[in-house]
Design a protein around this motif. Sequence first.
Motif, PDB file in Angstrom:
ATOM      1  N   LYS A 220       0.824  -1.204  -0.067  1.00 14.35           N
ATOM      2  CA  LYS A 220      -0.090   0.126   0.069  1.00 14.35           C
ATOM      3  C   LYS A 220       0.776   1.297  -0.050  1.00 14.35           C
ATOM      4  O   LYS A 220       1.922   1.282   0.841  1.00 14.35           O
ATOM      5  CB  LYS A 220      -0.800  -0.112   1.249  1.00 14.35           C
TER       6      LYS A 220
ATOM      7  N   GLU B 235      -3.989   7.259  -1.193  1.00 15.22           N
ATOM      8  CA  GLU B 235      -3.381   6.079  -1.002  1.00 15.22           C
ATOM      9  C   GLU B 235      -3.703   4.878  -2.193  1.00 15.22           C
ATOM     10  O   GLU B 235      -4.751   5.038  -2.755  1.00 15.22           O
ATOM     11  CB  GLU B 235      -3.692   5.250   0.136  1.00 15.22           C
TER      12      GLU B 235
ATOM     13  N   TYR C 290      -3.307   0.727  -3.695  1.00 10.35           N
ATOM     14  CA  TYR C 290      -2.793  -0.726  -3.398  1.00 10.35           C
ATOM     15  C   TYR C 290      -2.093  -1.570  -4.821  1.00 10.35           C
ATOM     16  O   TYR C 290      -2.735  -1.062  -5.765  1.00 10.35           O
ATOM     17  CB  TYR C 290      -3.891  -1.790  -2.878  1.00 10.35           C
TER      18      TYR C 290
ATOM     19  N   THR D  44       1.028   5.347   0.363  1.00  7.83           N
ATOM     20  CA  THR D  44       0.390   6.515   0.958  1.00  7.83           C
ATOM     21  C   THR D  44       0.990   7.591   0.750  1.00  7.83           C
ATOM     22  O   THR D  44       2.242   7.673   1.026  1.00  7.83           O
ATOM     23  CB  THR D  44       0.281   6.232   2.356  1.00  7.83           C
ATOM     24  N   SER D  45       0.464   8.686   0.098  1.00  9.11           N
ATOM     25  CA  SER D  45       1.007  10.120  -0.031  1.00  9.11           C
ATOM     26  C   SER D  45       0.142  11.293   0.525  1.00  9.11           C
ATOM     27  O   SER D  45      -1.063  11.263  -0.224  1.00  9.11           O
ATOM     28  CB  SER D  45       1.650  10.118  -1.261  1.00  9.11           C
TER      29      SER D  45
END
Length: 392
Positions: free
Chosen positions: A279, A286, A288, A281-282
């Motif tokens: 995953k 996010e 997947y 995340t920023s």
Amino acid sequence: MSQPENAYEQLLQRYLNGQCSREEMDTLFGYLNTTASRRPLLAAMQQEFERVLQEKHDLPQGLGDRIETRLLQEIGRTGVTPVRSFRYLKWSAAAAVALLLSTAIGFYITRQPAAPRLAHQRAVQTGSPGSNKAKLTLSDGSVVTLDSAGNQVIRQGDVTVQQHNGQLLYPLTAGPSSIVRYNLLAVPRGGQFNVVLPDGSHVWLNAASSMRYPTSFAANHRTVEIQGQAYFDIQPVAGQPFIVKVNNMEIQVLGTSFDVMAYADEPVTRTTLIQGAVKVTSGNNESYLHPGQAAAVNNTSGAISVQPADLREATAWRAGYFDFENATLASVLKQLSRWYDVEADFATLPEGNRFGGYINRNLSLQEILPMLETDKVKLKLEGRTIKVIQTR
């Protein structure tokens, strides 16, 4: 004592699958290069692959990638210059096998025994390829120099770290420690290095990259921080996700293999998933990833774009070669400057030039630059700077 014909067929299959020992390779290539009566095996297999090519039946993609990787690894272990004309290459699996069979014997015969390692190597010349080297900064601020030939034991409190050639090995820990110390492994331009973390996970760092990590992991997570480019092969641990922090984003995994490219002079941070699941995340974004996908995070906006990935291109540096797929000259020069520890003059780059092909990372820069030249562009190494000369 002679062996039955099918024994050599099995050896050849093991070679293509990357499973041959040195002794088995000696046996196989010795057999293929003796009398003419012992060459039917090679001839028969070549005829079969030629038939496949003529019928235009592609082999499964996974098999093709594995065979092609074996070929490129074989090239990387020899002094044979790879593709010299930069045409856009897309080999089918059958073509890769045919080329491997037709060239592997020549590679094997012309390979010379390695010269004995000298205690003091000659001074590295400008344009020499990179090597295994790094600096390890311990939690107390002391710095240990690591290189290709080094074998040493580094003691840090109750932790004993071993360096063997281009690898740093931490002892496996059964659980979290009450004392957490952080190390910083920094690989300079012109270097690369491999570290085995306390959980058994492997991390390969490319040139101009670094990783900050604990000498023992916490009970509920395993977290490291990187800059530059790294390839991860993570050991799964239930209830203890592995987290990579890079720039302003996080990558969370449970057990997987992936590559992260996060150089400061690149517009995006790219995570390429080889196997497993991650995953990315920023900020509030996010995504997947599934195997064969890449997430590109815009370093300015934080936006995430998920795209199909070229796994071979993303991991080529680990196999010992450059893989340029429709790459701009600027992109090519960035990779060369990191590996050969030189600068590149980007002020006079022409528009529209695209390159594709493979180049051995063990070649000198002076050998590589002519491969990139066209009738419009010439390249010259002046001091420690690659100069771009437009001829028309």
